[in-house]
Write a protein that holds these residues in place. Sequence first.
Motif, PDB file in Angstrom:
ATOM      1  N   ALA A  73       0.732  -1.157   0.129  1.00 50.46           N
ATOM      2  CA  ALA A  73       0.056   0.058   0.051  1.00 50.46           C
ATOM      3  C   ALA A  73       0.840   1.223   0.065  1.00 50.46           C
ATOM      4  O   ALA A  73       0.378   2.276   0.039  1.00 50.46           O
ATOM      5  N   TYR A  74       2.205   1.129  -0.083  1.00 48.32           N
ATOM      6  CA  TYR A  74       2.941   2.254   0.125  1.00 48.32           C
ATOM      7  C   TYR A  74       2.824   3.362  -1.049  1.00 48.32           C
ATOM      8  O   TYR A  74       2.758   4.652  -0.548  1.00 48.32           O
ATOM      9  N   THR A  78      -0.370   5.418   2.575  1.00 51.34           N
ATOM     10  CA  THR A  78       0.188   5.000   3.795  1.00 51.34           C
ATOM     11  C   THR A  78       0.314   6.241   4.788  1.00 51.34           C
ATOM     12  O   THR A  78       0.515   7.403   4.150  1.00 51.34           O
ATOM     13  N   PHE A  79       0.129   6.095   6.174  1.00 53.50           N
ATOM     14  CA  PHE A  79      -0.084   7.360   6.939  1.00 53.50           C
ATOM     15  C   PHE A  79       1.303   7.927   7.435  1.00 53.50           C
ATOM     16  O   PHE A  79       1.698   9.092   7.462  1.00 53.50           O
ATOM     17  N   SER A 240      11.011   6.165   6.531  1.00 57.21           N
ATOM     18  CA  SER A 240      10.301   4.953   6.246  1.00 57.21           C
ATOM     19  C   SER A 240       9.379   5.000   4.992  1.00 57.21           C
ATOM     20  O   SER A 240       9.547   4.059   4.323  1.00 57.21           O
ATOM     21  N   MET A 241       9.242   6.020   4.608  1.00 57.70           N
ATOM     22  CA  MET A 241       8.417   6.383   3.172  1.00 57.70           C
ATOM     23  C   MET A 241       9.646   6.174   2.155  1.00 57.70           C
ATOM     24  O   MET A 241       9.406   5.166   1.115  1.00 57.70           O
ATOM     25  N   LEU A 242      10.750   6.703   2.308  1.00 57.95           N
ATOM     26  CA  LEU A 242      11.683   6.337   1.094  1.00 57.95           C
ATOM     27  C   LEU A 242      12.419   4.853   1.128  1.00 57.95           C
ATOM     28  O   LEU A 242      12.496   4.458   0.071  1.00 57.95           O
ATOM     29  N   TRP A 243      12.518   4.382   2.281  1.00 58.53           N
ATOM     30  CA  TRP A 243      13.127   2.808   2.284  1.00 58.53           C
ATOM     31  C   TRP A 243      11.938   2.052   1.706  1.00 58.53           C
ATOM     32  O   TRP A 243      12.383   1.067   0.887  1.00 58.53           O
TER      33      TRP A 243
END
Length: 825
Positions: A73-74, A78-79, A240-243
């Motif tokens: 879902a990224y 995603t929150f 977290s988003m970039l990884w």
Amino acid sequence: MNNWLKRNGIHLAITGIFIVICFIYFLPAFQGKVLSQGDVIRAQATQKEIMDVKAKTGTAPLWTNSMFGGMPAYQIWTFFPSNATTWVVKVVKDIFPNPVDTVLIMLLGAYLLFCVLKLNPWLAAAGAIAFTFSTYNIILLDAGHANQAFAIAFFAPIIAGILLTLRGRYWLGGALTAFFLAMEIRANHIQMTYYLMIAILVLVGIELYHAIKAKQTKPFFTSIVYLAAATLLALAVNASMLWTTYEYGKESNRGKSNLTQHTSEPSNGLDKEYAYQWSQGVGECFTFLVPNAYGGGAITPVQENSKVVQTLTQKGASPEQAQGLAQQLGTYWGNKPFTEGPFYFGAGICFLFILGLLIVKSRLKWWLLAVTVLTMFLSFGKNLPFLSDLFFNYFPLYNKFRAVESILAVAGLCVPILALLAVQEVIAGKDEQYLLKKLYIAGGIAGGLTLILLAVPELFLSFKGPEHQNMIAQLTQMLGGDSGTANSIASALIEDRKSLEQHDAIRSLIFIVIAFGLVWALIKHKLNVATASIGFLILALVDMWTVDKRFLSEDHFGEKQELSQQIKPREVDQFILRDTDPDFRVLDLTSDPFTNAFTSYYHKSIGGYHAAKLKRYQELIDNQLTKSVNQDVLDMLNTKYIINSDPKNQQASMQVNQTACGHAWFVKNVKYVDNADQEMQAISSFDPKNEAIVDKRFRKLIDEKQNQVDPTATLTLTSYAPDHMVYQSGATATMVAVFSEIYYDKGWKMLIDGKEQPYFRADYILRAAQIPLGNHKIEFVFHPTSYYTGEGISLAGSILLALALGGVAFREYKKKPEPATPQKK
């Protein structure tokens, strides 16, 4: 406090004006109405399962099975709660309705940049309006490209932070750069961020050259250290988003191909033809100056008195029929598949940009010119293959992006910057004759070109699209072989396109003349700086506003309840929804299932709509589900229902797929293959219920000596959540089980009776595992390290960012104001 308000009163007043402008332009949004944004409606469909789970449990899952069989879902929704910018975005969106939140950030961010460039507040506001209301930004909002527009909104403040740092305001510039870059990354439109980075690299290169030339390398490299720290901090905030994006990107259709034969997918990155599909035509750059130079957009309305309508009514068509056919023919004649509208920067702004090239002495001019030319050339894509292919083949990540014309969003900022710097140069200039001479040259270039486009546009424009002859052939066929009428309609269409262009050329000429007059009055001291600056603000607002209303007006808003009906369930959808089985898939053939997002609103679709699906799934689509539908593949995907449409009345009908394999099953045989090509070939014809196709690299995960067959074995799904599935097995032998769930080893863990056990890939895209004899609880849990560890890094980065911003804010608040610089009267 009073001193602070006194120093910043003008800025607060201009912020108020920006809010008023947004209120008037987007009045329906403040009345509770919403934009009928196609991409937003599709996004709601793709997010439906995620939002349903979030509403039920309070936590959004990181995996969804609503499209393409299942995917992370990224890149859907995603929150990222540990990311401080997530909460900033939430607060802004809670205060201002969509799309006012994005527009206001654009205005304020650009205003900050122009203030950093030391323009007076009213002139800075004019520049902010010129950038924000550039037609591309408004068209993005109307189309629903929310993330893209949000990313563009932070272009200007990032550059402001960088310039402050390069000027020696290390702490202030570094902190602002870190914050706005973190916001930019959080917008999650890597393509726009990448294009901005190209512009920043050019800026840093020019600054380095001048630092070396002036022997001032120490302050330059000090600035670079602060900017590097700011970049690292922004990356940490978004860890977290970039990884997760990086990890998923390697497995997506942007990543490396698994197949070497029978594949239309490139070995790495996107297919070039697909990436170049939306390339800016070289001649289409005339729309920077004259918006309808290429006929406007796909939705440009056809006038009732148009030549095409007149020709059709003369041939016997009713006014309604004539209007309908004229609208189908369209006024846009470029070589893009279609376009919502042109890139229009403003006629007055284009004139001032030319003037800036002639009179601005700052080295920023060369950066702005270089970036404008580079982005313009790169936007040509397939129309300038030498340069585009160089970037596509050799520049890291460049081949991951499509719609290369969108790089012009960067030019959309550079052009008004240089334009307003030209006005600033006039204000500061002392040589009246020099300025007048350059003014006449710039006016001659901009006005002369516009006059040519008005009087003899055929010198530059053909008004015939690349499919012009095909269109005539189709019209001839529609008219029963009447080629004469078909050619008459085509000629009338050319006249309509020419008329649209000439009307806008007149309009552009008027704005050029007004801008010329304002500059002339400044040079001649007929107007003071404040009055002239407000004049430029009004000019930019009226120019852009009146064109933007063609693409985003009050008519584009609707009631929320009405728009929700756009995804209304059909009778077949209602029937399928009565099925209480928690996990099965649907194939909807009423339209292209692999570009149709709406099926995902109600069902778990084997198709869907997303720009970054899993590479393996795309390869499965290309080889097993496009030219012809492989029933074996439908069965292994547990495709329980197939929706078709009646070719006569287009009414949707449904059939039950009786051979669907179900949620999970034990197989009798395992067939090993050497590579992905053999695996794809093997599933072209096989019995998925009894045989599993497994790559030999997973052979070590199967104990063949223990593997047996129990015809009475059972394997049942007992609990379903998108990111947590529970099965119950019962068998008197150790057997290989296949689970009809998409294989993705970057986060899925399998537990047997609470203990993690290995699993492997089977049938090209599914999960499989060897299950021991007996009764067992089998769980698949999606718990990606990239997200959870990344969230920890994001939290630490967010705390550091908050401390940096707080410290800088305190220093600036306590700082004594600099004495005001007297302005030229």
